[in-house]
Write a protein that holds these residues in place. Structure first.
Motif, PDB file in Angstrom:
ATOM      1  N   HIS A  52       0.008  -3.480  -8.398  1.00  0.00           N
ATOM      2  CA  HIS A  52       0.554  -2.121  -8.445  1.00  0.00           C
ATOM      3  C   HIS A  52      -0.515  -1.094  -8.808  1.00  0.00           C
ATOM      4  CE1 HIS A  52       5.054  -3.400  -8.935  1.00  0.00           C
ATOM      5  NE2 HIS A  52       4.576  -3.595  -7.718  1.00  0.00           N
ATOM      6  N   LEU A  55      -2.466  -0.540  -5.731  1.00  0.00           N
ATOM      7  CA  LEU A  55      -1.601   0.114  -4.756  1.00  0.00           C
ATOM      8  C   LEU A  55      -1.480   1.604  -5.044  1.00  0.00           C
ATOM      9  CD1 LEU A  55       0.047  -0.752  -2.284  1.00  0.00           C
ATOM     10  CD2 LEU A  55       2.022  -1.005  -3.790  1.00  0.00           C
ATOM     11  N   THR A  59      -2.666   4.583  -2.597  1.00  0.00           N
ATOM     12  CA  THR A  59      -1.675   5.582  -2.185  1.00  0.00           C
ATOM     13  C   THR A  59      -2.168   6.991  -2.472  1.00  0.00           C
ATOM     14  OG1 THR A  59       0.160   4.049  -2.540  1.00  0.00           O
ATOM     15  CG2 THR A  59       0.688   6.380  -2.532  1.00  0.00           C
ATOM     16  N   ALA A  71       5.457   2.131   5.215  1.00  0.00           N
ATOM     17  CA  ALA A  71       6.494   1.681   4.294  1.00  0.00           C
ATOM     18  C   ALA A  71       5.865   0.978   3.103  1.00  0.00           C
ATOM     19  CB  ALA A  71       7.457   0.742   5.026  1.00  0.00           C
ATOM     20  N   ARG A  72       6.492   1.115   1.941  1.00  0.00           N
ATOM     21  CA  ARG A  72       5.940   0.562   0.701  1.00  0.00           C
ATOM     22  C   ARG A  72       5.701  -0.946   0.804  1.00  0.00           C
ATOM     23  NH1 ARG A  72       3.996   2.147  -4.582  1.00  0.00           N
ATOM     24  NH2 ARG A  72       4.194   0.290  -5.882  1.00  0.00           N
ATOM     25  N   ASP A  73       6.648  -1.686   1.385  1.00  0.00           N
ATOM     26  CA  ASP A  73       6.491  -3.139   1.464  1.00  0.00           C
ATOM     27  C   ASP A  73       5.343  -3.531   2.388  1.00  0.00           C
ATOM     28  OD1 ASP A  73       7.946  -2.199   3.668  1.00  0.00           O
ATOM     29  OD2 ASP A  73       8.956  -4.100   3.968  1.00  0.00           O
ATOM     30  N   VAL A  74       5.123  -2.748   3.452  1.00  0.00           N
ATOM     31  CA  VAL A  74       4.004  -3.010   4.371  1.00  0.00           C
ATOM     32  C   VAL A  74       2.676  -2.761   3.653  1.00  0.00           C
ATOM     33  CG1 VAL A  74       2.861  -2.242   6.495  1.00  0.00           C
ATOM     34  CG2 VAL A  74       5.351  -2.483   6.426  1.00  0.00           C
ATOM     35  N   GLU A  76       2.144  -2.793   0.473  1.00  0.00           N
ATOM     36  CA  GLU A  76       1.984  -3.779  -0.595  1.00  0.00           C
ATOM     37  C   GLU A  76       1.448  -5.097  -0.030  1.00  0.00           C
ATOM     38  OE1 GLU A  76       5.136  -5.870  -3.495  1.00  0.00           O
ATOM     39  OE2 GLU A  76       4.866  -3.716  -3.861  1.00  0.00           O
ATOM     40  N   THR A  77       1.948  -5.501   1.129  1.00  0.00           N
ATOM     41  CA  THR A  77       1.462  -6.725   1.762  1.00  0.00           C
ATOM     42  C   THR A  77      -0.006  -6.604   2.136  1.00  0.00           C
ATOM     43  OG1 THR A  77       3.659  -7.250   2.640  1.00  0.00           O
ATOM     44  CG2 THR A  77       1.780  -8.301   3.717  1.00  0.00           C
ATOM     45  N   GLN A  78      -0.380  -5.463   2.717  1.00  0.00           N
ATOM     46  CA  GLN A  78      -1.776  -5.234   3.086  1.00  0.00           C
ATOM     47  C   GLN A  78      -2.678  -5.269   1.862  1.00  0.00           C
ATOM     48  OE1 GLN A  78      -2.265  -5.854   6.332  1.00  0.00           O
ATOM     49  NE2 GLN A  78      -3.492  -4.027   6.590  1.00  0.00           N
TER      50      GLN A  78
END
Length: 258
Positions: A52, A55, A59, A71-74, A76-78
């Motif tokens: 986080h 991230l 961001t 998107a946040r989940d995308v 986060e995965t990257q």
């Protein structure tokens, strides 16, 4: 690797367990997880708090550049994939005996501060004002320097200049050295070593889908942040301005036709 080339200038599409924090035992209170492990890299772990933190920094940088966020989940995965790759590279750098001492690190930090037109003390204060711990930032820079040295060593061992690249350079030199410059951005889809035909086709299909979305007007930097396997993907894939003679020949040839 798969690259798809576009140009307005030139655009090239070029874990595991959960850890519960120690919580004071209070009657009638349920335990609260304040952190957990999201990835294990050999004998090291990456925690949710680390993820986080990185991230939020990425961001903030994308927002400062005016990039529309995926998107946040995308994202986060990257970021998690990027952190795993960085951790593997750092481990390899240590195994190879690569080091960045405190004096070298201090010089690098002073250059970063100077580039921001600040003294080192002012730069540290600015970081802390933004909620970034200076000690963590310092170690992040040390890690980036070690990874850069690892990549330099690997590149030097594998560098090869093709005849077409030599010809391209000579053509530009004969023209008096003048050349156009292009602002480059790229999305890299990386194929594993000894990739099967099925894996290559899967990557090609993914590249074509990304290209189709670009043709429909979606933001390049946003797609780079969401899908690029390159280290700069979370910066929108931006590579900066480059003269044509410094482009790989496949990029230079393709850009001339667009």
């Amino acid at each position: 690797m798969i690259w798809l080339l576009m140009r307005s200038t030139l655009l090239s599409l070029c874990l595991a367990g959960v850890t519960m924090a120690q919580v004071a035992a209070r009657p009638g209170r349920e335990p609260v997880a304040v952190d957990r492990i999201v990835a294990v890299v050999n004998d090291e772990v990456i925690t949710l708090n680390e993820l986080h933190g990185r991230l939020e920094a990425a961001t903030a940088q994308l927002q400062k550049q005016g990039v529309a966020l995926p998107a946040r989940d995308v994202l986060e995965t990257q970021m998690l994939e990027r952190m795993v790759i960085d951790r593997v590279q750092l481990q390899l750098a240590r195994e190879m005996g690569l080091r960045v001492d405190d004096a070298q690190l201090e010089q690098a930090l002073q250059r970063i501060a100077a580039n921001n037109k600040l003294s080192l003390a002012q730069f540290r204060a600015a970081l802390e004002k933004d909620g970034i711990a200076y000690a963590s930032f310092r170690e992040d820079i040390r890690g980036e320097m070690m990874i850069a040295r690892l990549r330099e060593r690997e590149v030097e061992a594998r560098i090869f200049v093709s005849d077409s690249e030599i010809d391209h350079y000579l053509v530009n030199a004969a023209a008096g050295g003048a050349s156009e410059e292009y602002q480059l951005a790229h999305i890299l889809l990386r194929a594993p070593e000894s990739a099967s035909p099925e894996q290559i086709q899967k990557l090609r299909t993914k590249a074509e889908q990304i290209l189709d979305r670009l043709h429909k007007g979606e933001d390049f930097a946003q797609l780079a942040a969401a899908y690029s396997d390159a280290p700069d993907g979370l910066q929108g894939g931006n590579l900066g301005w480059r003269p044509s003679e410094r482009l790989p020949s496949m990029f230079a040839e393709a850009s001339a036709k667009l």
